[in-house]
Design a protein around this motif. Sequence first.
Motif, PDB file in Angstrom:
ATOM      1  N   THR A 189       0.756  -1.363   0.105  1.00 47.16           N
ATOM      2  CA  THR A 189       0.019  -0.014   0.036  1.00 47.16           C
ATOM      3  C   THR A 189       0.737   1.363  -0.008  1.00 47.16           C
ATOM      4  OG1 THR A 189      -1.519   1.336   1.219  1.00 47.16           O
ATOM      5  CG2 THR A 189      -0.102  -0.133   2.395  1.00 47.16           C
ATOM      6  N   ASP A 190       0.417   2.333  -0.760  1.00 46.33           N
ATOM      7  CA  ASP A 190       0.859   3.716  -0.625  1.00 46.33           C
ATOM      8  C   ASP A 190       0.562   4.440   0.473  1.00 46.33           C
ATOM      9  OD1 ASP A 190       2.680   3.123  -2.925  1.00 46.33           O
ATOM     10  OD2 ASP A 190       1.015   3.791  -4.275  1.00 46.33           O
ATOM     11  N   GLY A 191      -0.619   4.001   1.233  1.00 45.35           N
ATOM     12  CA  GLY A 191      -1.113   4.694   2.519  1.00 45.35           C
ATOM     13  C   GLY A 191      -1.006   3.770   3.647  1.00 45.35           C
ATOM     14  N   LEU A 192       0.537   3.483   3.981  1.00 40.99           N
ATOM     15  CA  LEU A 192       0.379   2.602   5.248  1.00 40.99           C
ATOM     16  C   LEU A 192      -0.348   2.750   6.378  1.00 40.99           C
ATOM     17  CD1 LEU A 192       2.046   0.228   6.519  1.00 40.99           C
ATOM     18  CD2 LEU A 192       3.911   1.702   7.218  1.00 40.99           C
ATOM     19  N   GLN A 193      -0.441   4.079   6.892  1.00 39.53           N
ATOM     20  CA  GLN A 193      -1.439   4.521   8.243  1.00 39.53           C
ATOM     21  C   GLN A 193      -2.882   4.219   8.002  1.00 39.53           C
ATOM     22  OE1 GLN A 193      -0.327   8.131  10.233  1.00 39.53           O
ATOM     23  NE2 GLN A 193      -2.349   8.174  11.127  1.00 39.53           N
ATOM     24  N   ARG A 194      -3.199   4.762   6.984  1.00 35.43           N
ATOM     25  CA  ARG A 194      -4.698   4.570   6.425  1.00 35.43           C
ATOM     26  C   ARG A 194      -5.038   3.130   6.312  1.00 35.43           C
ATOM     27  NH1 ARG A 194      -4.522   6.709   2.221  1.00 35.43           N
ATOM     28  NH2 ARG A 194      -4.758   5.074   0.606  1.00 35.43           N
ATOM     29  N   THR A 195      -4.371   2.395   5.665  1.00 36.86           N
ATOM     30  CA  THR A 195      -4.622   0.970   5.507  1.00 36.86           C
ATOM     31  C   THR A 195      -4.452   0.154   6.601  1.00 36.86           C
ATOM     32  OG1 THR A 195      -3.753   1.140   3.267  1.00 36.86           O
ATOM     33  CG2 THR A 195      -4.000  -1.297   4.328  1.00 36.86           C
ATOM     34  N   LEU A 196      -3.557   0.323   7.503  1.00 40.08           N
ATOM     35  CA  LEU A 196      -3.456  -0.600   8.997  1.00 40.08           C
ATOM     36  C   LEU A 196      -4.339  -0.124   9.828  1.00 40.08           C
ATOM     37  CD1 LEU A 196      -1.702  -2.098  10.598  1.00 40.08           C
ATOM     38  CD2 LEU A 196      -0.366  -0.120  11.263  1.00 40.08           C
ATOM     39  N   THR A 197      -4.934   1.352   9.794  1.00 44.31           N
ATOM     40  CA  THR A 197      -6.169   1.660  10.751  1.00 44.31           C
ATOM     41  C   THR A 197      -7.246   1.005  10.220  1.00 44.31           C
ATOM     42  OG1 THR A 197      -5.052   3.922  11.037  1.00 44.31           O
ATOM     43  CG2 THR A 197      -7.555   3.637  11.352  1.00 44.31           C
ATOM     44  N   GLU A 198      -7.659   1.181   8.912  1.00 42.70           N
ATOM     45  CA  GLU A 198      -8.978   0.169   8.606  1.00 42.70           C
ATOM     46  C   GLU A 198      -8.818  -1.211   8.920  1.00 42.70           C
ATOM     47  OE1 GLU A 198     -10.035   1.035   4.566  1.00 42.70           O
ATOM     48  OE2 GLU A 198      -9.641   3.222   4.676  1.00 42.70           O
ATOM     49  N   LEU A 199      -7.809  -1.926   8.490  1.00 45.95           N
ATOM     50  CA  LEU A 199      -7.438  -3.323   9.018  1.00 45.95           C
ATOM     51  C   LEU A 199      -7.598  -3.551  10.504  1.00 45.95           C
ATOM     52  CD1 LEU A 199      -6.510  -6.070   7.980  1.00 45.95           C
ATOM     53  CD2 LEU A 199      -4.229  -5.705   8.431  1.00 45.95           C
ATOM     54  N   LEU A 200      -7.105  -2.794  11.259  1.00 43.93           N
ATOM     55  CA  LEU A 200      -7.150  -3.050  12.620  1.00 43.93           C
ATOM     56  C   LEU A 200      -8.643  -2.914  13.025  1.00 43.93           C
ATOM     57  CD1 LEU A 200      -3.642  -1.655  14.001  1.00 43.93           C
ATOM     58  CD2 LEU A 200      -4.534  -3.865  13.562  1.00 43.93           C
ATOM     59  N   GLY A 201      -9.128  -1.704  12.703  1.00 47.26           N
ATOM     60  CA  GLY A 201     -10.512  -1.466  13.102  1.00 47.26           C
ATOM     61  C   GLY A 201     -11.388  -2.735  12.521  1.00 47.26           C
ATOM     62  N   TRP A 202     -11.135  -3.151  11.323  1.00 47.76           N
ATOM     63  CA  TRP A 202     -12.180  -4.271  11.071  1.00 47.76           C
ATOM     64  C   TRP A 202     -12.081  -5.522  11.864  1.00 47.76           C
ATOM     65  CZ3 TRP A 202     -10.054  -8.940   9.662  1.00 47.76           C
ATOM     66  CH2 TRP A 202     -10.786  -9.951   9.017  1.00 47.76           C
ATOM     67  N   ALA A 203     -10.636  -5.615  12.514  1.00 53.00           N
ATOM     68  CA  ALA A 203     -10.345  -7.051  13.220  1.00 53.00           C
ATOM     69  C   ALA A 203     -10.813  -6.625  14.519  1.00 53.00           C
ATOM     70  CB  ALA A 203      -8.683  -7.030  13.272  1.00 53.00           C
ATOM     71  N   ALA A 204     -11.062  -5.413  15.152  1.00 51.53           N
ATOM     72  CA  ALA A 204     -11.291  -5.091  16.339  1.00 51.53           C
ATOM     73  C   ALA A 204     -13.106  -5.244  16.341  1.00 51.53           C
ATOM     74  CB  ALA A 204     -11.161  -3.783  16.770  1.00 51.53           C
ATOM     75  N   ARG A 205     -13.681  -4.833  15.223  1.00 47.37           N
ATOM     76  CA  ARG A 205     -15.034  -5.125  15.356  1.00 47.37           C
ATOM     77  C   ARG A 205     -15.493  -6.362  15.033  1.00 47.37           C
ATOM     78  NH1 ARG A 205     -14.277  -0.714  11.625  1.00 47.37           N
ATOM     79  NH2 ARG A 205     -14.546  -2.078   9.858  1.00 47.37           N
ATOM     80  N   HIS A 206     -14.576  -7.244  14.319  1.00 49.19           N
ATOM     81  CA  HIS A 206     -14.958  -8.667  14.018  1.00 49.19           C
ATOM     82  C   HIS A 206     -14.196  -9.549  15.182  1.00 49.19           C
ATOM     83  CE1 HIS A 206     -16.090  -6.972  10.568  1.00 49.19           C
ATOM     84  NE2 HIS A 206     -17.063  -8.027  10.166  1.00 49.19           N
ATOM     85  N   GLU A 207     -13.658  -9.148  16.228  1.00 46.53           N
ATOM     86  CA  GLU A 207     -12.894  -9.672  17.319  1.00 46.53           C
ATOM     87  C   GLU A 207     -12.303 -10.923  16.701  1.00 46.53           C
ATOM     88  OE1 GLU A 207     -15.873 -11.209  19.852  1.00 46.53           O
ATOM     89  OE2 GLU A 207     -16.329  -9.333  20.872  1.00 46.53           O
ATOM     90  N   VAL A 208     -11.385 -10.360  15.599  1.00 40.31           N
ATOM     91  CA  VAL A 208     -10.460 -11.424  14.819  1.00 40.31           C
ATOM     92  C   VAL A 208      -9.050 -10.822  15.417  1.00 40.31           C
ATOM     93  CG1 VAL A 208      -9.371 -11.588  12.616  1.00 40.31           C
ATOM     94  CG2 VAL A 208     -12.057 -11.878  12.838  1.00 40.31           C
ATOM     95  N   GLU A 209      -7.999 -12.021  15.669  1.00 38.96           N
ATOM     96  CA  GLU A 209      -6.721 -11.822  15.682  1.00 38.96           C
ATOM     97  C   GLU A 209      -5.883 -12.098  14.676  1.00 38.96           C
ATOM     98  OE1 GLU A 209      -3.150 -13.573  18.750  1.00 38.96           O
ATOM     99  OE2 GLU A 209      -5.257 -14.012  19.046  1.00 38.96           O
TER     100      GLU A 209
END
Length: 317
Positions: free
Chosen positions: A268-288
């Motif tokens: 990705t060219d947007g590391l912070q944005r992509t990582l934020t979205e990925l971690l948010g998705w993982a938190a919402r779905h209780e995924v490790e």
Amino acid sequence: MTTTTSAAVEVTGVHRRYGGPDGFEAVRGVSFEVRRGELFALLGTNGAGKTSTMELVAGFTRPHAGTVRVLGHDAFAERPVVRPQLGIMLQEGGFPPDLTVAETATMWAGTLSDPRPVGEALELVELGHRSGVRVRQLSGGERRRLDLALAVLGRPSVLLLDEPTTGLDPESRRNAWRMIRGLLAGGVTVLLTTHYLNEAQELADRLAIMHEGRVATSGTPAEIVAGHPARITFRLPGGAGLAALPALPGLRPDSEDGGPGRAVTIRTDGLQRTLTELLGWAARHEVELSGLEARPASLEEAFLAVADDQEPLGVRA
């Protein structure tokens, strides 16, 4: 007479061929310039043409096409003028094995018009305590340090270093970097080839990455790195494939699907944005996301992209 150009080394459209008109072309239209007082690094895969290019700059041979100028002079045709201003460290020194370190340096100093004191040159590379040792008794790393001492013995204006720290232990490599920085601070221009990407990252003002005899990319380390994506890697949780992930930047719809537990790499060219979205998705779905790593682009990424013929952005599972 030396020109007033700001470039200490100018390589323009050079070609070098081995084995006659139908032989192997090791250098294929290479162009770059090295400004006065900077360190320019040539990187590349094995057989990329780095050493052949370096030998053209040293004036050992004439290019089959193109021009090479050092301090305003033709590197080959005017080599008697250029040579006293050059320090050259090749990949192999070829010293007489029965001479001592001091005798070897003294012999070399006799060919120079204004050499440093031999003891000073040996101390620069931390070989002063080995001055009475015969060359055949030196380790491989010590021989490389002797190569480097002879390269700087003549107080060069331009220093050509071909793989200067190969065979050195990490401490000796750092000491060599320190010495090179000192020479740069004193106004010496350095053209360096190296396989150590961290060496280029540490020392180079600008660099070029060669591949198959050509310059694939060039610029400052920051400019070259900026053209390549960051990486996020993790393992898919059990029961989830790529289809379960959100529509992340850098995650292409046509990416190959990965099964549960398989490693996924997002570029990705947007590391912070992509990582934020990925971690948010993982938190919402209780995924490790096991093995999660996020790395900004690096010189290694740029180098590997050249070696791999510029792989496209996306996800590899």
